[in-house]
Design a protein around this motif. Structure first.
Motif, PDB file in Angstrom:
ATOM      1  N   ALA A 104      -5.149  -1.241  -2.377  1.00  0.00           N
ATOM      2  CA  ALA A 104      -6.353  -0.624  -0.847  1.00  0.00           C
ATOM      3  C   ALA A 104      -5.730  -1.072   0.382  1.00  0.00           C
ATOM      4  CB  ALA A 104      -7.355  -2.296  -0.451  1.00  0.00           C
ATOM      5  N   GLY A 105      -4.622  -1.838   0.565  1.00  0.00           N
ATOM      6  CA  GLY A 105      -3.451  -1.828   1.440  1.00  0.00           C
ATOM      7  C   GLY A 105      -3.059  -1.061   2.238  1.00  0.00           C
ATOM      8  N   SER A 106      -2.372  -0.306   0.677  1.00  0.00           N
ATOM      9  CA  SER A 106      -1.527   0.439   0.926  1.00  0.00           C
ATOM     10  C   SER A 106      -1.413   1.387   0.951  1.00  0.00           C
ATOM     11  CB  SER A 106      -0.175  -0.249  -0.259  1.00  0.00           C
ATOM     12  OG  SER A 106      -0.895   0.071  -1.623  1.00  0.00           O
ATOM     13  N   ILE A 107      -2.538   1.889   0.415  1.00  0.00           N
ATOM     14  CA  ILE A 107      -3.083   3.692   0.323  1.00  0.00           C
ATOM     15  C   ILE A 107      -2.373   4.494   1.548  1.00  0.00           C
ATOM     16  CG2 ILE A 107      -5.504   3.215   0.818  1.00  0.00           C
ATOM     17  CD1 ILE A 107      -3.866   5.195  -1.672  1.00  0.00           C
ATOM     18  N   ALA A 108      -3.001   3.874   2.706  1.00  0.00           N
ATOM     19  CA  ALA A 108      -3.069   4.783   4.111  1.00  0.00           C
ATOM     20  C   ALA A 108      -1.186   4.892   3.728  1.00  0.00           C
ATOM     21  CB  ALA A 108      -3.347   3.775   5.167  1.00  0.00           C
ATOM     22  N   VAL A 160      -7.555   8.277   2.807  1.00  0.00           N
ATOM     23  CA  VAL A 160      -7.007   7.598   3.011  1.00  0.00           C
ATOM     24  C   VAL A 160      -8.222   6.224   2.829  1.00  0.00           C
ATOM     25  CG1 VAL A 160      -6.404   4.965   4.708  1.00  0.00           C
ATOM     26  CG2 VAL A 160      -4.860   7.308   4.458  1.00  0.00           C
ATOM     27  N   GLU A 161      -9.538   6.806   3.588  1.00  0.00           N
ATOM     28  CA  GLU A 161     -10.303   6.838   3.426  1.00  0.00           C
ATOM     29  C   GLU A 161     -11.728   5.932   1.713  1.00  0.00           C
ATOM     30  OE1 GLU A 161     -15.025   7.217   5.033  1.00  0.00           O
ATOM     31  OE2 GLU A 161     -13.455   7.607   6.296  1.00  0.00           O
ATOM     32  N   SER A 165       0.019   3.443  -4.775  1.00  0.00           N
ATOM     33  CA  SER A 165      -0.447   2.082  -4.882  1.00  0.00           C
ATOM     34  C   SER A 165      -0.928   1.182  -5.909  1.00  0.00           C
ATOM     35  CB  SER A 165      -2.291   2.036  -3.488  1.00  0.00           C
ATOM     36  OG  SER A 165      -1.558   3.140  -2.703  1.00  0.00           O
ATOM     37  N   GLU A 195      -8.858   3.787  -0.097  1.00  0.00           N
ATOM     38  CA  GLU A 195      -9.205   2.237   0.200  1.00  0.00           C
ATOM     39  C   GLU A 195     -10.706   1.851  -0.208  1.00  0.00           C
ATOM     40  OE1 GLU A 195      -9.206   2.432   4.310  1.00  0.00           O
ATOM     41  OE2 GLU A 195      -7.289   2.255   4.404  1.00  0.00           O
ATOM     42  N   ASP A 218      -1.397  -5.195  -2.102  1.00  0.00           N
ATOM     43  CA  ASP A 218      -2.273  -4.994  -2.479  1.00  0.00           C
ATOM     44  C   ASP A 218      -2.575  -3.626  -2.571  1.00  0.00           C
ATOM     45  OD1 ASP A 218      -4.702  -5.123  -0.688  1.00  0.00           O
ATOM     46  OD2 ASP A 218      -3.052  -5.400   1.293  1.00  0.00           O
ATOM     47  N   ARG A 256     -11.255  -1.153  -3.369  1.00  0.00           N
ATOM     48  CA  ARG A 256     -11.122  -1.967  -3.745  1.00  0.00           C
ATOM     49  C   ARG A 256     -12.395  -2.092  -3.904  1.00  0.00           C
ATOM     50  NH1 ARG A 256     -11.149  -0.590   1.594  1.00  0.00           N
ATOM     51  NH2 ARG A 256     -13.335   0.365   1.188  1.00  0.00           N
TER      52      ARG A 256
END
Length: 188
Positions: A168-172, A88-89, A161, A92, A166, A96
């Motif tokens: 980067a916001g959805s990868i988690a 996730v890290e 994703s 994201e 969004d 970006r």
């Protein structure tokens, strides 16, 4: 024109994506990419060693970032939790940084050469995840298995994703959903 033109690398990437979407990867030359970006062919090679790398520039930073993220995740986490958080890290951060990720994926999907290059890059990422897991104390077989599974999850989640508003916001959510899907498949 300055020897190192600010924004040249981004313009080259954008030009390559646009031209390859219009004409197909195989039909586009380095000269055409450079001209579309307002640069010379020589300038192209200051930024990229070949045409393929315009789609993978900066990807060399991904494996060490993943190794570090896995290895340095909270020590109280089990291996699966650590690799999930690391994916996730890193995902994201990657989302970006990558401009035009959706269009880039379309170009790659249309070219066997780029697909092969992507597989090679993802093999490096799997080795990086494996190394991070070893650094956390995983035995070799477990580290290799989970490292490869993590990359499969990452590729699927990343593809999903980039379709979102969004990314980067959805990868988690996508990483967690893919690990859950895998667990359900294993449990039968």
């Amino acid at each position: 024109m300055a020897r190192w033109d600010p924004g040249a690398e981004e313009r080259l990437k954008a030009a390559a994506i646009a031209l390859c979407l219009e004409h197909g990867y195989d039909a586009v030359t380095v000269t055409q990419i450079a001209e579309r970006a307002g640069l010379t062919r020589r300038s192209f090679f200051r930024y990229f060693p070949d045409k393929r790398e315009v789609f993978f520039g900066g990807s060399d930073r991904l494996p060490p970032a993943l190794t570090e993220a896995v290895a340095s995740a909270d020590g109280s986490l089990d291996l699966l939790q650590a690799v999930t958080i690391a994916l996730v890290e890193v995902g994201e951060a990657l989302l970006r940084e990558v401009e035009g990720a959706k269009d880039r994926s379309v170009v790659i999907a249309g070219s066997r050469e780029l697909q092969e290059r992507e597989r090679t890059k993802m093999a490096d990422v799997a080795r990086a995840a494996t190394e991070g897991l070893r650094q956390r104390g995983a035995d070799d077989a477990t580290a290799r298995l989970l490292g490869r599974v993590a990359v499969a999850v990452f590729e699927t989640a990343f593809a999903q994703s980039i379709e979102d508003d969004d990314p980067a916001g959805s990868i988690a959510a996508h990483v967690n959903a893919e690990f859950s899907r895998l667990a359900k498949l294993i449990d039968g």
